[in-house]
Design an enzyme around this catalytic site. Structure first.
Site, PDB file in Angstrom:
ATOM      1  N   GLU A  24      66.348  59.747  35.761  1.00  0.00           N
ATOM      2  CA  GLU A  24      66.368  59.929  34.313  1.00  0.00           C
ATOM      3  C   GLU A  24      66.906  61.309  33.981  1.00  0.00           C
ATOM      4  O   GLU A  24      66.727  62.267  34.752  1.00  0.00           O
ATOM      5  CB  GLU A  24      64.956  59.807  33.720  1.00  0.00           C
ATOM      6  CG  GLU A  24      64.393  58.414  33.715  1.00  0.00           C
ATOM      7  CD  GLU A  24      63.019  58.356  33.073  1.00  0.00           C
ATOM      8  OE1 GLU A  24      62.461  59.441  32.770  1.00  0.00           O
ATOM      9  OE2 GLU A  24      62.501  57.258  32.877  1.00  0.00           O
ATOM     10  N   LYS A  65      59.385  50.450  37.407  1.00  0.00           N
ATOM     11  CA  LYS A  65      59.905  51.270  36.315  1.00  0.00           C
ATOM     12  C   LYS A  65      61.310  50.832  35.917  1.00  0.00           C
ATOM     13  O   LYS A  65      61.674  50.890  34.741  1.00  0.00           O
ATOM     14  CB  LYS A  65      59.879  52.747  36.705  1.00  0.00           C
ATOM     15  CG  LYS A  65      58.505  53.389  36.619  1.00  0.00           C
ATOM     16  CD  LYS A  65      58.580  54.881  36.922  1.00  0.00           C
ATOM     17  CE  LYS A  65      57.252  55.572  36.589  1.00  0.00           C
ATOM     18  NZ  LYS A  65      56.120  55.026  37.297  1.00  0.00           N
ATOM     19  N   ARG A 119      46.730  49.036  32.382  1.00  0.00           N
ATOM     20  CA  ARG A 119      45.337  49.224  32.789  1.00  0.00           C
ATOM     21  C   ARG A 119      44.685  50.163  31.787  1.00  0.00           C
ATOM     22  O   ARG A 119      45.325  50.667  30.862  1.00  0.00           O
ATOM     23  CB  ARG A 119      45.271  49.843  34.180  1.00  0.00           C
ATOM     24  CG  ARG A 119      46.093  51.142  34.283  1.00  0.00           C
ATOM     25  CD  ARG A 119      45.866  51.879  35.571  1.00  0.00           C
ATOM     26  NE  ARG A 119      46.819  52.959  35.788  1.00  0.00           N
ATOM     27  CZ  ARG A 119      46.777  54.153  35.214  1.00  0.00           C
ATOM     28  NH1 ARG A 119      45.833  54.421  34.332  1.00  0.00           N
ATOM     29  NH2 ARG A 119      47.686  55.075  35.492  1.00  0.00           N
TER      30      ARG A 119
END
Length: 632
Positions: free
Chosen positions: A201, A117, A293
């Protein structure tokens, strides 16, 4: 090249989904199964099946060496990873390539980049894609991260670098909670992904979760297949997804879709991918992550675009160009998907295990059921608790919601707790119908999803029992239900949402008098499904799950009110208390891992710890004594 035979390195619903498309394309399929899945539906559905190992995922579906050995033995051309497990592991894609096989997924470079990430955020920022403010670096020192969190400003969100599905994700409201939340996030992350690195975050107070389905081929073509709204979540996991996101303005939608395509091009992507964004109250959107995916919710995109994304994956893996260009991809109508989980919504969504005694899912036009469970299957502690999906399509969102409610209310599953009644309640709320749901609405309790228990339920129930139950049925046993002749009073005892109820019914013509006061008439659309001690009742579009109380277990629970027992099988991660500790309501007692999630078991009253019967890293069974308290 032409792919003739595929090994599916997965299980359950997604394995069955891939096999479905392969059959239509004339491609031979090879399934793998663990000890727990020996008799699973995907095993019987495939053309060939191989035993992969014990039930634990790290000894079976995560065993790269064994999967490659089976792929070679079965002489497949390609491997499809599905979603979850190894689908986004670059090491698995590398092993497949080294074996001379085709990996039906993203390029290794994209898996490595987007698998982190922090690296993903850095690459998106470099490409000019807006990202949520936060810390995305490599320094994992706890004190340093605490300082970064303070600098960002609380509340902050801790997210596992290799994460997904809400695992390794924690919301922290203040600095005093940060270290405990960080440790918990890291423990979840290392168990789920083998990597405990995290990023931080800024937490957006009223967020919406919007994602864009993208696809790219080896010729450099990149397209989007419109967006999905995935804002209806619990514990950071999606439970309802729909396409399109009908509340977006045209300008925001165009900017969102173009940004997703630009982000895909920036990393030289190939195959199916999803760019996930968070949308704030001012309709500003920020990049969250890219899933390299197929997504669980790909079905709603297929329904509105009339495509088969698994077929697209296979064609792109063969080196073919995308079946459609951007101009020829059109959106039609509206689609909604609900995820059926084996869990207890009335007990903090605790995962449920058990044997499926009976089930029925609605089959009708424009209603799709993706499921790998069947009667007599056991839902175990080893895998994700999602057991099925119901997907519906209609011309517009209003009609789609109505069709979804009908599909949910005509479906049932007996033998273990599920969230079907809860899902039916959510889609009936004004907030859902008016597009006023945020990703944290359920966790904060902002939605009124409680279904009021109407006395009419007892009347419908008695009527259904009288008409449907055989004479020797459990429901006819006088010591439990005391079913008298219907020209006299009938006393009905049942459990609803964890509480005990008793209602007396008198039948007068076609009506019932409940508790001597109100009359109710049986409605033609009322429905009741009965099985052993469990029943689903639908009345006026509302769904109720009723349970016949077990007298012995109820009295035992009362006698053991000074004990904390294991809610399900699992492993103790941390013991927070010792003998003699005084605890208050809400204090953490133990941290337990079950079905890939951490459960924080808390005190339900002010008391004193008398005994602690378990230790960290100990395996426990359901109902095992964990902590005993002093008598009140």
């Amino acid at each position: 090249m032409s792919i003739k035979k595929i090994l599916i390195a997965n299980r359950g619903e997604i394995a069955c989904r891939i096999i479905q498309t392969c059959r239509q394309l004339g491609i031979t399929t090879v399934a793998v199964y663990s000890q727990a899945d020996r008799y699973a539906r995907h095993v019987a559905f495939a053309d060939e099946a191989y035993y992969i190992g014990p039930s634990a995922p790290d000894q079976s579906y995560l065993n790269i060496e064994q999967l490659i050995a089976i792929a070679k033995e079965s002489k497949v051309d390609a491997v499809h990873p599905g979603y979850g497990f190894l689908s986004e592991r670059s090491a698995f894609a590398e092993a497949v390539a080294e074996a001379g096989l085709v990996f039906i997924g993203a390029p290794i470079s994209a898996l490595q980049l987007m698998g982190s990430k922090s690296a993903a955020k850095q690459s998106m920022e470099a490409a000019g894609v807006p990202c949520v403010p936060g810390y995305h670096g490599d320094n994992q020192d706890a004190e340093f991260l605490a300082e970064q969190a303070t600098a960002i400003g609380f509340p902050v969100l801790i997210k596992a670098v290799a994460g997904g599905g809400g695992k390794g994700m924690k919301i922290v409201s203040n600095d005093s909670e940060f270290i405990d939340a960080l440790n918990s996030a890291k423990r979840e992350a290392i168990k789920a992904f083998g990597d405990d690195a995290v990023i931080l975050e800024k937490y957006i107070e009223h967020p919406r979760h919007i994602e864009v389905q993208v696809f790219a081929d080896t010729q450099g073509n990149v397209v989007h297949l419109f967006e999905r709204d995935c804002s209806t979540q619990r514990r950071y996991q999606k439970i309802i997804e729909e396409a399109p996101a009908s509340y977006l303005t045209d300008d925001t939608r165009v900017e969102l879709l173009n940004t997703a395509v630009d982000a895909t091009k920036a990393i030289d992507y190939v195959g199916a991918g999803t760019i996930e964004f968070i949308l704030d109250e001012e309709d500003n959107f920020y990049f969250m992550e890219m899933n390299t995916r197929l997504q669980v919710e790909h079905r709603v995109t297929e329904m509105i675009t009339r495509t088969d994304l698994v077929e697209w994956q296979i064609r792109v893996a063969e080196g073919q160009p995308l079946p459609k260009n951007q101009m020829s991809i059109q959106a039609h109508g509206h689609a909604i998907e609900v995820r059926i989980y084996a869990e207890d919504p009335d007990n903090k969504f605790l995962p449920a295990t058990g044997v499926i005694q009976a089930l029925q899912f609605t089959e009708a036009e424009n209603i799709m059921i993706d499921s790998a469970v069947q009667q007599s299957d056991e839902v175990s502690i080893h895998y994700d608790p999602m057991i099925a999906k119901i997907v519906v399509w209609e011309r517009d969102r209003k009609r789609c919601i109505r069709k979804l409610k009908e599909a949910l209310n005509a479906s049932y599953l007996f033998g273990l707790k599920t969230n079907m009644a809860f899902l039916s309640s959510i889609v009936s709320t004004d907030a859902f119908q008016s597009n006023a749901i945020y990703t944290n609405s359920l966790d904060k309790g902002d939605l009124d999803v409680e279904v009021p228990l109407e006395a009419a339920v007892a009347a419908i129930y008695v009527d259904s029992l009288y008409q449907q139950a055989p004479a020797d049925s459990l429901w006819q046993q006088g010591d439990q239900w005391r079913l008298n002749a219907l020209d006299r009073s009938v006393t009905v005892a049942f459990e609803y949402q964890g509480e005990q109820h008793q209602q007396t019914v008198v039948k007068v013509g076609d009506e019932y008098r409940i508790n001597g006061t109100h009359y109710y008439r049986i409605h033609p659309k009322d429905n009741c499904h009965l099985f052993h001690k469990q029943a689903h009742v639908i009345h006026k579009g509302k769904r109720f799950e009723l349970l016949l109380p077990d007298v012995e277990s109820q009295s035992a629970a009362g006698a053991n009110s000074n004990q904390l027992n294991a809610p399900m099988p699992g492993r103790i991660i941390d013991v927070k208390v010792k003998i003699g500790d005084a605890v208050n309501v809400g204090d953490s007692l133990l941290v337990m891992e079950a079905m890939k999630m951490e459960l924080n078991l808390k005190a339900e009253k002010d008391t004193v710890v008398k005994l602690v019967e378990v230790c960290a890293d100990q395996q426990v069974v359901a109902d095992q004594l964990l902590v005993e308290f002093e008598e009140s």
